[in-house]
Design a protein around this motif. Structure first.
Motif, PDB file in Angstrom:
ATOM      1  N   THR A  35       0.855  -1.181   0.000  1.00 14.83           N
ATOM      2  CA  THR A  35       0.000   0.000   0.000  1.00 14.83           C
ATOM      3  C   THR A  35       0.888   1.226   0.000  1.00 14.83           C
ATOM      4  O   THR A  35       1.658   1.444   0.943  1.00 14.83           O
ATOM      5  CB  THR A  35      -0.917   0.021   1.236  1.00 14.83           C
ATOM      6  N   PRO A  92      -7.264   1.098   1.989  1.00 15.32           N
ATOM      7  CA  PRO A  92      -6.136   0.650   1.160  1.00 15.32           C
ATOM      8  C   PRO A  92      -5.607  -0.734   1.513  1.00 15.32           C
ATOM      9  O   PRO A  92      -5.384  -1.559   0.616  1.00 15.32           O
ATOM     10  CB  PRO A  92      -5.088   1.740   1.388  1.00 15.32           C
ATOM     11  N   ALA A  93      -5.389  -1.021   2.799  1.00 19.45           N
ATOM     12  CA  ALA A  93      -4.835  -2.322   3.188  1.00 19.45           C
ATOM     13  C   ALA A  93      -5.778  -3.456   2.802  1.00 19.45           C
ATOM     14  O   ALA A  93      -5.337  -4.546   2.414  1.00 19.45           O
ATOM     15  CB  ALA A  93      -4.555  -2.344   4.686  1.00 19.45           C
ATOM     16  N   SER A  96      -5.482  -4.019  -0.972  1.00 17.43           N
ATOM     17  CA  SER A  96      -4.249  -4.763  -1.258  1.00 17.43           C
ATOM     18  C   SER A  96      -4.420  -6.247  -0.945  1.00 17.43           C
ATOM     19  O   SER A  96      -3.962  -7.106  -1.703  1.00 17.43           O
ATOM     20  CB  SER A  96      -3.093  -4.194  -0.433  1.00 17.43           C
ATOM     21  N   ALA A 125      -4.448   6.330  -2.167  1.00 17.10           N
ATOM     22  CA  ALA A 125      -3.346   5.371  -2.082  1.00 17.10           C
ATOM     23  C   ALA A 125      -3.373   4.447  -3.286  1.00 17.10           C
ATOM     24  O   ALA A 125      -4.411   4.272  -3.939  1.00 17.10           O
ATOM     25  CB  ALA A 125      -3.443   4.550  -0.798  1.00 17.10           C
ATOM     26  N   ALA A 127      -2.952   0.617  -4.172  1.00 14.87           N
ATOM     27  CA  ALA A 127      -2.859  -0.767  -3.713  1.00 14.87           C
ATOM     28  C   ALA A 127      -2.256  -1.571  -4.854  1.00 14.87           C
ATOM     29  O   ALA A 127      -2.773  -1.553  -5.980  1.00 14.87           O
ATOM     30  CB  ALA A 127      -4.242  -1.311  -3.344  1.00 14.87           C
ATOM     31  N   GLN A 354       5.379   0.391   7.893  1.00 15.77           N
ATOM     32  CA  GLN A 354       4.193  -0.456   7.837  1.00 15.77           C
ATOM     33  C   GLN A 354       4.241  -1.584   8.859  1.00 15.77           C
ATOM     34  O   GLN A 354       3.409  -2.492   8.818  1.00 15.77           O
ATOM     35  CB  GLN A 354       4.030  -1.041   6.430  1.00 15.77           C
TER      36      GLN A 354
END
Length: 426
Positions: A35, A92-93, A96, A125, A127, A354
């Protein structure tokens, strides 16, 4: 890929090594989701242009793979293509993770996929998910930095090296002596190693992990590295072997150590799967002072690094000669990774931003699982964050938690002792 614009060539040692390792593990274990935050005001066109320029610059991002009739591997490099990003409203996470849940076909698919994540309709963001055969941790860091430059409208210096150039050198007659030396190294290590230790019940393998962030351990590593004049990875590797010996009672520990194979400046900017594992046989001694032990491990590791780029099929041949065949726990069949119970990977400050630091011991069963029997990953930063994953017939967290605590104790106890003079054993 049957196209006149496709160019082909033999695979690099790193590509071939990874291809052998992933043949019999779950396909999604090869997926590396990321991300990347976007500068405020970044529009979709800027993101797509940046990705397209990255793909044009780095051949591995537009490479497919094919096996030859004799079991070899070739890379098929196609032209760059439009990024074609979807806009997805979400976290975003989570986006991803969704990208990483879909397997790649390395023979047919572009080895990355991405989506532009928006918040209330505004791009926030990127991904992106890569297949491991296209990148390793070093390459991901490089791509992240280059993407930041390009998405901001900047330029990158010079042309990037290609995997085809590296492969031509690695398979050349000029490198013949180095290939033969690497084969001798594998033969010697495996001849001296204990018999291959196999899981008693590979059909019942379960996966667990433990993670521990420790500021004292990080400070201890830096203190010991400076005191002994050795690298931080060497200190950590020695401590890992000492912790394993304490936990298992084994005096000789055979460890697979990851090498990123970028010591030659010509290949430092190569985006590829360059990592290969090198075998290191460590003789432990309970009464040996840690400084002397870590110094010895450091120089043994340096000698092994000389053979870190090798033809994995030669190493498989060496294994067969010394009873190292098949797999320890049912994973990595047909790969030298299958020979090892213990894996060590020092990631440095990779993805420091992260990786949340939690001083409490965490345990779990999710996350990316490559199937290694006992795999230690260490990330540096404000604290030393160590993650130990176990894949075996065990069903509890006892081993992973105890070894991580022993690792911390070895480091902190050694750093607290008065310094002793140790002559480098070159």
């Amino acid at each position: 890929m049957q196209n006149s614009s496709v160019v082909s060539g033999p695979a690099t040692f790193g590509q071939l090594s990874l291809w052998r390792s992933i043949a019999n593990i779950p396909p999604t274990a090869c997926n590396l989701p990321q991300t990347w935050a976007l500068p405020p005001g970044t529009g979709p066109d800027a993101v797509e242009r940046a990705l397209e320029r990255l793909e044009a610059r780095h051949e591995s991002l537009r490479t497919r793979y094919a096996e030859t009739a004799d079991g070899g591997l070739v890379q098929l490099v196609g032209p760059a293509a439009p990024a074609g990003l979807d806009l997805v409203e979400g976290v975003p996470a989570e986006v991803s993770a969704e990208l990483a849940a879909v397997p790649f076909d390395p023979a047919a698919d572009r080895p990355w996929r991405a989506a532009l994540v928006t918040e209330r309709g505004v791009p926030a963001a990127l991904a992106i998910c890569f297949h491991h055969i296209a990148v390793d941790a070093w390459a991901i860091n490089q791509l992240h930095e280059e993407f930041g430059v390009l998405v901001a409208g900047g330029e990158l210096p010079g042309a990037a090296p290609s995997c085809r150039e590296l492969a031509a050198e690695q398979w050349s007659e000029a490198r013949g002596n180095r290939r033969r030396a690497a084969l001798r190294h594998w033969r010697q290590v495996l001849a001296d190693a204990p018999p291959m230790a196999r899981d008693a019940a590979p059909e019942a393998v379960t996966s667990r992990w433990a993670r521990h962030g420790s500021v004292p351990a990080g400070e201890a590593v830096r203190t010991l590295a400076e005191r002994l004049g050795v690298s931080a990875p060497s200190v950590l590797l020695a401590a890992f072997c000492a912790a394993l010996a304490r936990h298992t009672g084994e005096e000789r520990v055979l460890v697979a150590v990851y090498a990123n194979n970028r010591s030659d400046p010509r290949w430092e900017g190569l985006v590829a799967a360059q990592n290969q594992i090198i075998p290191l046989l460590v003789q432990t001694a309970p009464d040996e002072e840690f400084g002397a032990f870590a110094t010895r491990v450091h120089w043994e590791l340096i000698r092994s690094y000389k053979h870190a780029a090798y033809n994995v099929d030669d190493a498989l041949l060496a294994g067969a000669e010394h009873g190292y065949t098949g797999t320890v726990n049912g994973s990595f069949a047909g790969s030298v990774s299958g020979f090892f119970r213990y894996f060590f990977n020092y990631l440095g400050e990779y993805q420091r931003d992260q990786t949340p630091v939690n001083s409490a011991m965490e345990t779990g069963t999710g996350g990316r699982n490559i199937g290694a029997p006992l795999y230690l990953q260490v990330q540096d930063g404000d604290a030393l964050t160590s993650t130990l994953r176990e894949n075996s017939s065990s069903a509890d967290f006892k081993a992973v938690t105890e070894i991580l605590l022993a690792l911390e104790d070895v480091l902190v106890s050694a750093a607290a002792k008065p310094a002793e003079t140790t002559e480098p054993a070159e």
